[in-house]
Design an enzyme around this catalytic site. Structure first.
Site, PDB file in Angstrom:
ATOM      1  N   SER A   4       1.190  -1.210  -0.204  1.00 10.96           N
ATOM      2  CA  SER A   4       0.054   0.113  -0.340  1.00 10.96           C
ATOM      3  C   SER A   4       0.663   1.087   0.095  1.00 10.96           C
ATOM      4  N   SER A  33      -9.206   2.565  -3.829  1.00 11.30           N
ATOM      5  CA  SER A  33      -8.594   4.240  -3.901  1.00 11.30           C
ATOM      6  C   SER A  33      -8.030   5.275  -3.770  1.00 11.30           C
ATOM      7  N   GLU A  51      -5.853   6.951  -5.264  1.00 16.97           N
ATOM      8  CA  GLU A  51      -5.173   7.033  -6.161  1.00 16.97           C
ATOM      9  C   GLU A  51      -4.895   6.887  -7.283  1.00 16.97           C
ATOM     10  N   TYR A 102       1.470   1.774  -7.888  1.00 18.73           N
ATOM     11  CA  TYR A 102       0.541   1.189  -6.936  1.00 18.73           C
ATOM     12  C   TYR A 102      -1.163   1.705  -7.309  1.00 18.73           C
ATOM     13  N   ASN A 116      -7.415   9.309   1.622  1.00 23.28           N
ATOM     14  CA  ASN A 116      -6.385   9.110   1.844  1.00 23.28           C
ATOM     15  C   ASN A 116      -7.382   8.675   3.820  1.00 23.28           C
ATOM     16  N   PHE A 128       4.112   6.958   6.225  1.00 19.40           N
ATOM     17  CA  PHE A 128       2.995   8.025   5.294  1.00 19.40           C
ATOM     18  C   PHE A 128       3.792   9.307   6.233  1.00 19.40           C
ATOM     19  N   THR A 186       1.414  11.751   7.039  1.00 18.94           N
ATOM     20  CA  THR A 186       1.120  12.337   7.957  1.00 18.94           C
ATOM     21  C   THR A 186       1.631  11.470   9.509  1.00 18.94           C
ATOM     22  N   ARG A 238      -4.355  16.714  -0.867  1.00 19.08           N
ATOM     23  CA  ARG A 238      -5.223  15.232   0.676  1.00 19.08           C
ATOM     24  C   ARG A 238      -6.417  15.619   0.663  1.00 19.08           C
ATOM     25  N   ARG A 289       8.238  12.490  -5.089  1.00 21.20           N
ATOM     26  CA  ARG A 289       8.483  10.766  -6.512  1.00 21.20           C
ATOM     27  C   ARG A 289       8.338  11.425  -8.018  1.00 21.20           C
TER      28      ARG A 289
HETATM   29  P1  NAP Z   1      -1.201  -0.715   5.320  1.00 20.34           P
HETATM   30  O1  NAP Z   1      -1.365  -0.311   6.649  1.00 20.34           O
HETATM   31  O2  NAP Z   1       0.068  -0.884   4.796  1.00 20.34           O
HETATM   32  O3  NAP Z   1      -2.003  -2.715   5.549  1.00 20.34           O
HETATM   33  C1  NAP Z   1      -1.602  -3.701   4.228  1.00 20.34           C
HETATM   34  C2  NAP Z   1      -1.885  -5.263   5.295  1.00 20.34           C
HETATM   35  O4  NAP Z   1      -1.652  -6.190   4.016  1.00 20.34           O
HETATM   36  C3  NAP Z   1      -0.937  -5.546   5.623  1.00 20.34           C
HETATM   37  O5  NAP Z   1      -1.886  -6.312   6.891  1.00 20.34           O
HETATM   38  C4  NAP Z   1      -0.475  -6.687   5.141  1.00 20.34           C
HETATM   39  O6  NAP Z   1       0.243  -7.346   6.114  1.00 20.34           O
HETATM   40  C5  NAP Z   1      -0.762  -6.944   4.258  1.00 20.34           C
HETATM   41  N1  NAP Z   1      -0.350  -7.857   3.189  1.00 20.34           N
HETATM   42  C6  NAP Z   1       0.262  -6.845   2.581  1.00 20.34           C
HETATM   43  N2  NAP Z   1       1.164  -8.081   1.463  1.00 20.34           N
HETATM   44  C7  NAP Z   1      -0.316  -9.004   2.071  1.00 20.34           C
HETATM   45  C8  NAP Z   1      -0.006 -10.679   1.193  1.00 20.34           C
HETATM   46  N3  NAP Z   1       1.089 -11.214  -0.076  1.00 20.34           N
HETATM   47  N4  NAP Z   1      -0.411 -11.870   2.213  1.00 20.34           N
HETATM   48  C9  NAP Z   1      -1.328 -10.897   2.609  1.00 20.34           C
HETATM   49  N5  NAP Z   1      -1.521 -10.047   3.412  1.00 20.34           N
HETATM   50  C10 NAP Z   1      -1.464  -9.205   1.988  1.00 20.34           C
HETATM   51  O7  NAP Z   1      -2.705  -0.171   4.439  1.00 20.34           O
HETATM   52  P2  NAP Z   1      -4.121   0.419   4.842  1.00 20.34           P
HETATM   53  O8  NAP Z   1      -3.831   1.621   5.082  1.00 20.34           O
HETATM   54  O9  NAP Z   1      -4.268  -0.848   6.779  1.00 20.34           O
HETATM   55  O10 NAP Z   1      -5.005   0.207   3.987  1.00 20.34           O
HETATM   56  C11 NAP Z   1      -6.090  -1.054   3.816  1.00 20.34           C
HETATM   57  C12 NAP Z   1      -6.349  -0.879   2.234  1.00 20.34           C
HETATM   58  O11 NAP Z   1      -6.982  -0.452   1.724  1.00 20.34           O
HETATM   59  C13 NAP Z   1      -4.564  -1.125   1.163  1.00 20.34           C
HETATM   60  O12 NAP Z   1      -5.967  -2.256   0.339  1.00 20.34           O
HETATM   61  C14 NAP Z   1      -4.372   0.009   0.919  1.00 20.34           C
HETATM   62  O13 NAP Z   1      -4.392  -0.103  -0.072  1.00 20.34           O
HETATM   63  C15 NAP Z   1      -6.325   0.802   0.590  1.00 20.34           C
HETATM   64  N6  NAP Z   1      -6.269   1.965   0.790  1.00 20.34           N
HETATM   65  C16 NAP Z   1      -5.905   2.542   2.075  1.00 20.34           C
HETATM   66  C17 NAP Z   1      -5.594   4.471   2.123  1.00 20.34           C
HETATM   67  C18 NAP Z   1      -5.810   4.574   3.401  1.00 20.34           C
HETATM   68  O14 NAP Z   1      -5.358   5.707   3.408  1.00 20.34           O
HETATM   69  N7  NAP Z   1      -5.305   4.282   4.345  1.00 20.34           N
HETATM   70  C19 NAP Z   1      -6.936   4.763   0.713  1.00 20.34           C
HETATM   71  C20 NAP Z   1      -6.854   3.391  -0.041  1.00 20.34           C
HETATM   72  C21 NAP Z   1      -7.169   2.763  -0.022  1.00 20.34           C
HETATM   73  P3  NAP Z   1       1.828  -7.475   6.884  1.00 20.34           P
HETATM   74  O15 NAP Z   1       1.001  -6.910   8.159  1.00 20.34           O
HETATM   75  O16 NAP Z   1       2.444  -9.012   7.139  1.00 20.34           O
HETATM   76  O17 NAP Z   1       2.644  -7.001   6.166  1.00 20.34           O
HETATM   77  O1  F7E Z   2       1.743  10.739   0.780  1.00 25.34           O
HETATM   78  C1  F7E Z   2       3.867  13.405   0.098  1.00 25.34           C
HETATM   79  C2  F7E Z   2       3.528  12.783  -1.172  1.00 25.34           C
HETATM   80  O2  F7E Z   2       2.216   8.287   1.484  1.00 25.34           O
HETATM   81  C3  F7E Z   2       1.068  12.303   0.848  1.00 25.34           C
HETATM   82  C4  F7E Z   2      -2.212   5.221   0.876  1.00 25.34           C
HETATM   83  O3  F7E Z   2      -2.878   5.691   2.035  1.00 25.34           O
HETATM   84  O4  F7E Z   2      -3.625   7.414   1.020  1.00 25.34           O
HETATM   85  C5  F7E Z   2      -1.943   6.485   0.647  1.00 25.34           C
HETATM   86  O5  F7E Z   2      -0.718   7.296  -0.428  1.00 25.34           O
HETATM   87  C6  F7E Z   2       0.901  13.384  -0.121  1.00 25.34           C
HETATM   88  C7  F7E Z   2       1.845  13.153  -1.659  1.00 25.34           C
HETATM   89  O6  F7E Z   2      -0.098   9.225   1.001  1.00 25.34           O
HETATM   90  C8  F7E Z   2       6.310  13.455   1.986  1.00 25.34           C
HETATM   91  O7  F7E Z   2       4.283  13.270  -2.115  1.00 25.34           O
HETATM   92  C9  F7E Z   2       5.149  14.837   0.923  1.00 25.34           C
HETATM   93  O8  F7E Z   2       1.629  13.637  -2.102  1.00 25.34           O
HETATM   94  O9  F7E Z   2       0.981   9.830   2.700  1.00 25.34           O
HETATM   95  P1  F7E Z   2       1.490   9.521   1.252  1.00 25.34           P
HETATM   96  P2  F7E Z   2      -0.421   8.539  -0.350  1.00 25.34           P
HETATM   97  O10 F7E Z   2       1.131   8.740  -1.286  1.00 25.34           O
HETATM   98  O11 F7E Z   2      -1.473   9.428  -0.955  1.00 25.34           O
HETATM   99  C10 F7E Z   2      -3.812   6.092  -0.690  1.00 25.34           C
HETATM  100  C11 F7E Z   2      -5.005   7.095  -1.026  1.00 25.34           C
HETATM  101  C12 F7E Z   2      -3.726   5.414  -0.577  1.00 25.34           C
HETATM  102  O12 F7E Z   2      -4.331   4.195  -1.713  1.00 25.34           O
HETATM  103  C13 F7E Z   2      -1.619   4.407  -0.394  1.00 25.34           C
HETATM  104  O13 F7E Z   2      -2.174   2.999   0.249  1.00 25.34           O
HETATM  105  O14 F7E Z   2       2.367  13.001   1.104  1.00 25.34           O
HETATM  106  N1  F7E Z   2       4.440  13.796   1.009  1.00 25.34           N
HETATM  107  N2  F7E Z   2       6.516  14.773   1.894  1.00 25.34           N
HETATM  108  C14 F7E Z   2       5.319  12.953   1.716  1.00 25.34           C
HETATM  109  N3  F7E Z   2       5.008  11.448   2.078  1.00 25.34           N
HETATM  110  C15 F7E Z   2       5.815  10.684   2.538  1.00 25.34           C
HETATM  111  N4  F7E Z   2       5.269   9.721   2.343  1.00 25.34           N
HETATM  112  N5  F7E Z   2       6.753  10.926   2.769  1.00 25.34           N
HETATM  113  C16 F7E Z   2       7.144  12.178   3.149  1.00 25.34           C
HETATM  114  O15 F7E Z   2       8.446  13.279   3.439  1.00 25.34           O
END
Ligand code: NAP
Ligand code: F7E
Length: 318
Positions: A82, A123, A125, A147, A176, A186, A188, A215, A276
């Site tokens: 993720s 997502s 994204e 991703y 997010n 991440f 935040t 975001r 990025r």
């Molecule tokens: P996360 O904290 O990174 O958790 C990801 C989970 O996936 C962990 O439990 C990880 O297990 C498991 N995993 C990864 N690869 C695997 C595999 N090959 N087989 C089985 N399990 C596996 O993500 P999250 O923030 O909770 O997000 C949950 C879902 O929502 C993800 O699909 C993410 O892409 C999506 N999403 C997140 C956001 C957000 O803002 N948080 C927004 C939109 C969508 P381990 O602990 O073993 O690594």
């Molecule tokens: O970045 C900027 C970076 O890594 C947010 C995942 O949960 O949400 C997440 O993806 C923004 C970006 O999240 C740093 O360039 C600046 O524009 O916290 P992030 P993300 O990439 O938005 C989506 C919805 C998902 O689905 C994903 O799984 O913040 N930024 N400076 C930075 N980001 C990081 N990580 N680190 C920095 O130092």
């Protein structure tokens, strides 16, 4: 008793969803992958109340066996690679987990029990280089990272299995969402953790990338409720889940440092290393459909979220 499977139960969302489903009387089964050291920090407090099974998104048979053993009513597919920057370093693995992993889950359901209700963690994204603002369920996708591309695949394969096999399959397009359980890579959590470390005298500065990125940040605890609501409807559908507000990374820093009485400008340094190859500059969702059809709305505001995260990190470090 309702029985649910959560893939990704050890992740941020998995832990909140497990708590939520337990509070509603569910029997909760989580998929965990084998690792040389246990990684159950986020679900430590739930260990005696959830059932954990070894399986992996890469292993089709392990998924089928898992579904056969549990025979759930609902499956929440939260597991994925993720972290967006990692998807440039490991694009193939990201595709295997985050894209093809969804097909493996859907194939398992098709074979084991077509009545299972399926939630896919899509997502914002997927919108990437946004074609309109705010983004809705009808906004075209233009992903900007491996991703994002993998999530577009996961979204459409979910829609396709719904249309091909009449599965109850929903895709939640979540913007997010954060919490004290967010991974430290991440932005935040990187900020809230650094603010607490600087306040406690353990760190001197915070190096970040693009401070202008905007975001739509919400609280994970609110968002897992929307996942569940989608699977309680009469018909399967796709929903945007968002707050409808956007803020910059800079604003997040300002509020977080202000909260502990520090001036963010004295501690934050911009480092090109965190930029990025292709950036998503602005995401802001329109949650009108979720509000209208699911009756969902967020409870935690942006400012409250920032302070909650900083407070939790201060507490952890004290
Ligand atoms: P996360 O904290 O990174 O958790 C990801 C989970 O996936 C962990 O439990 C990880 O297990 C498991 N995993 C990864 N690869 C695997 C595999 N090959 N087989 C089985 N399990 C596996 O993500 P999250 O923030 O909770 O997000 C949950 C879902 O929502 C993800 O699909 C993410 O892409 C999506 N999403 C997140 C956001 C957000 O803002 N948080 C927004 C939109 C969508 P381990 O602990 O073993 O690594
Ligand atoms: O970045 C900027 C970076 O890594 C947010 C995942 O949960 O949400 C997440 O993806 C923004 C970006 O999240 C740093 O360039 C600046 O524009 O916290 P992030 P993300 O990439 O938005 C989506 C919805 C998902 O689905 C994903 O799984 O913040 N930024 N400076 C930075 N980001 C990081 N990580 N680190 C920095 O130092």
């Amino acid at each position: 008793m309702k029985r649910a499977i959560i893939t990704g139960i050890t992740g941020q969302d998995g832990s909140y969803l497990a708590e939520f489903l337990l509070s509603r009387g569910y029997e909760v089964h989580g998929m965990v992958r084998r690792s040389s050291t246990e990684n159950f920090e986020r679900i430590g407090h739930l260990r005696s109340r959830v059932h954990l099974h070894q399986a992996d998104l890469l292993d089709q048979l392990s998924i089928i066996e898992f579904l056969r053993d549990v025979r759930p009513r609902e499956v929440y597919n939260l597991a994925a690679q993720s972290f967006v920057p990692t998807s440039w370093v490991q694009p193939v693995l990201t595709g295997e987990f985050t894209a093809l992993g969804v097909t493996r889950m859907l194939e398992g359901i098709r074979l084991v029990d077509r009545k299972i209700r399926f939630y896919q963690a899509s997502s914002s994204e997927m919108f990437g280089r946004v074609q309109e603002t705010p983004q809705t369920e009808r906004t075209p996708f233009w992903p900007r990272s491996p991703y994002g591309v993998a999530k577009v695949y996961g979204h459409w394969i979910t829609v396709n299995y719904r249309e091909s096999y009449d599965l109850f399959a929903c895709s939640g397009i979540l913007f997010n969402h954060e919490s004290p359980r967010r991974g430290k890579e991440f932005v935040t959590r990187k900020i809230s953790h650094a603010v607490a470390s600087i306040k406690r005298g353990l760190q001197k500065e915070l190096r970040l990338g693009n401070l202008d990125a905007r975001r739509d940040w919400g609280y994970a605890g609110d968002y897992v409720r929307a996942m569940w609501l989608m699977l309680q409807q009469e018909k399967p559908d796709d929903f945007v889940v968002a707050t409808g507000e956007d803020h910059t990374v800079r604003e997040f820093c300002r509020i977080a440092f202000d909260h502990v009485g520090l001036d963010w400008r004295k501690f934050v340094k911009v480092d090109r290393k965190f930029f990025r190859p292709a950036e998503v500059n602005l995401l802001r969702g329109n949650p009108a459909k979720a509000r209208r059809k699911l009756g969902w709305k967020r409870e935690v505001t942006f400012e409250k979220l920032v302070r909650m995260m900083v407070d939790a990190d201060l507490e952890r470090l004290s």
